[in-house]
Scaffold this motif. Structure first.
Motif, PDB file in Angstrom:
ATOM      1  N   ARG A 145       7.928  -1.693   1.911  1.00 49.55           N
ATOM      2  CA  ARG A 145       7.250  -2.984   1.942  1.00 49.55           C
ATOM      3  C   ARG A 145       7.615  -3.783   0.689  1.00 49.55           C
ATOM      4  O   ARG A 145       8.268  -3.282  -0.230  1.00 49.55           O
ATOM      5  N   SER A 188       0.975  -7.784   1.405  1.00 47.62           N
ATOM      6  CA  SER A 188       2.202  -6.994   1.507  1.00 47.62           C
ATOM      7  C   SER A 188       2.943  -7.389   2.778  1.00 47.62           C
ATOM      8  O   SER A 188       2.325  -7.750   3.780  1.00 47.62           O
ATOM      9  N   TRP A 242       2.573 -10.561  -5.756  1.00 45.57           N
ATOM     10  CA  TRP A 242       1.605 -10.693  -6.840  1.00 45.57           C
ATOM     11  C   TRP A 242       1.637 -12.117  -7.392  1.00 45.57           C
ATOM     12  O   TRP A 242       2.715 -12.694  -7.563  1.00 45.57           O
ATOM     13  N   LYS A 261      -2.855  -9.153  -6.179  1.00 44.43           N
ATOM     14  CA  LYS A 261      -1.924  -8.871  -5.082  1.00 44.43           C
ATOM     15  C   LYS A 261      -2.410  -9.619  -3.849  1.00 44.43           C
ATOM     16  O   LYS A 261      -3.451  -9.301  -3.277  1.00 44.43           O
ATOM     17  N   TYR A 298       2.057  -2.464 -11.183  1.00 41.91           N
ATOM     18  CA  TYR A 298       2.715  -2.377  -9.890  1.00 41.91           C
ATOM     19  C   TYR A 298       2.484  -1.047  -9.179  1.00 41.91           C
ATOM     20  O   TYR A 298       2.553  -0.974  -7.957  1.00 41.91           O
ATOM     21  N   ASP A 334       5.348  -6.248  -2.022  1.00 41.89           N
ATOM     22  CA  ASP A 334       4.041  -6.770  -2.427  1.00 41.89           C
ATOM     23  C   ASP A 334       4.215  -8.106  -3.137  1.00 41.89           C
ATOM     24  O   ASP A 334       5.125  -8.271  -3.960  1.00 41.89           O
TER      25      ASP A 334
END
Length: 407
Positions: free
Chosen positions: A315, A335, A319, A332, A289, A317
């Motif tokens: 933000r 975002s 995944w 990923k 991460y 993200d």
């Protein structure tokens, strides 16, 4: 001009012509049409399997042969695979359905089409509660969905399997866990392809005195299959304590975020999965991460295991594990920026990705559509859904929550 008398030759000819022509016209209109061609059974199955489940439910009234075919377990499996394929292609007639847990005015389940939310400025949300289910059970939350079946947790004592499309439901037996102060039960629901059966898992977590003084949480695990209809004890796991959330069904596994032994709710949790076929637990490797992680949420996106990773004030993200069980497959996807203070509210794991690349998720009890390509947000108007506690997706299928049930 003098009108001929009825007995005149002119009148008789006209009258005879009229009397002769009427039977001929009637004969033409009553002509029997040619019989319809008899279609091979394989072609009939191919045609019917491409129709929506709601249409097929109506077609069962056409004839006994239609009812027998549409209720046949093999046809239901064939239709299910077609529905899965067509729903992935974003076909409007096979769009997934959003099921929304709402608390206003009372706890109710509501639903609407994913296709409608994506393509229309406004969408009407309807109450999904089945009258018999509503009158019989007071359910706490939607555990999950699989192949058109919803699993509902009932007061942490048992679960109900329900197909909202066919309106058939099945109450599984009581867990018979002895409730204790501070205890809680979490459920998971999924499909075991090895034995072609649906299974529910229950983890009962309770506090007990440790040998070194103090107290600690321990787990008791039970599993119940649709065919067996009884809860069996399976080996407990020693990975820690699962969060008070439902297991996420991915590739025949039920996954939970788990607090390590001796950790706290603020600790960085691990992911532990229960293999529905092997009936064993295993830890799942997580992505890298990076620094500044504030909070994470586990979920499922497009049949991938998914983690929504929040970075404080900046933000979130997204995944996904493209190949389940393979650590290197974590990717990923995109975002999502926060437009206001994310300390109080966080984005949910995205529910789905639309054909144009936009994603649907929930924030502060309302739905939001985000476009990763241009960074724009849309706020769909969903009439009848003023608040959202949780949301899940299901497909409309003929799969029955009853064993050998064809009604």
């Amino acid at each position: 001009m003098v009108t001929p008398f009825p007995s005149s030759p002119t009148y008789k000819r006209r009258n005879d012509h009229h009397n002769l022509s009427a039977p001929e016209n009637e004969k033409k209109t009553k002509k029997t049409p040619p019989p319809l061609p008899s279609l091979p059974n394989e072609l009939i199955i191919e045609i019917l399997s491409r129709l929506p489940a709601k249409s097929l439910i109506q077609f069962r009234c056409v004839s006994k042969s239609f009812k027998s075919l549409i209720s046949d377990p093999e046809f239901i499996k064939t239709h299910l695979e077609k529905v899965k394929t067509l729903s992935k292609s974003h076909h409007p007639d096979f769009s997934q359905t959003i099921v929304i847990s709402s608390s206003e005015p009372l706890f109710k389940l509501k639903s609407c089409s994913v296709h409608s939310v994506c393509n229309n400025p406004e969408t009407d949300v309807v109450i999904l509660d089945d009258y018999s289910l509503k009158d019989t059970y007071s359910y706490d939350w939607v555990v999950g969905s699989c192949d058109g079946l919803l699993c509902l947790g009932i007061e942490q004592d048992f679960v109900v399997l329900w197909n909202p499309t066919t309106r058939i439901f099945n109450r599984l037996p009581d867990l018979r866990f002895s409730k204790k102060s501070g205890s809680y039960t979490v459920f998971g629901f999924g499909y075991d392809s090895r034995v072609d059966d649906y299974k529910a898992l229950a983890i009962f977590c309770f506090c007990t005195k440790s040998v070194h003084g103090g107290s600690r949480y321990v787990n008791r695990i039970k599993v119940c299959s649709l065919k067996d209809r009884h809860w069996r004890r399976v080996d407990d796991f020693e990975y820690g304590i699962p969060y008070d959330v439902s297991g996420k069904h991915v590739n025949g596994n039920l996954c939970w975020p788990v607090i390590p032994e001796g950790g706290s709710m603020e600790s960085m949790w691990s992911i532990v999965a229960f293999d529905l076929a092997e009936e064993t637990f295993k830890e799942v490797v997580q992505p890298e991460y990076g620094e500044g992680v504030y909070d994470r949420v586990l979920g499922v996106l497009q049949e991938w295991l998914c983690v929504m990773c929040n970075y404080l004030g900046v933000r979130a993200d997204v995944w996904v594990m493209k190949e389940y069980g393979v650590g290197d497959s974590w990717t990923k996807m995109f975002s999502i920026p926060y437009l206001d203070d994310p300390v109080r509210f966080h984005y949910s794991v995205p529910l789905c990705i639309f054909s144009g690349g936009e994603v649907l998720l929930e924030y502060n009890s309302v739905f939001v559509i985000y476009n990763p390509k241009d960074g724009n947000f849309r706020y769909p108007i969903m009439n009848g859904a003023s608040s959202c506690l949780e949301a899940d997706l299901y497909i409309q299928s003929l799969v029955s929550p009853m064993v050998d049930c064809h009604e």
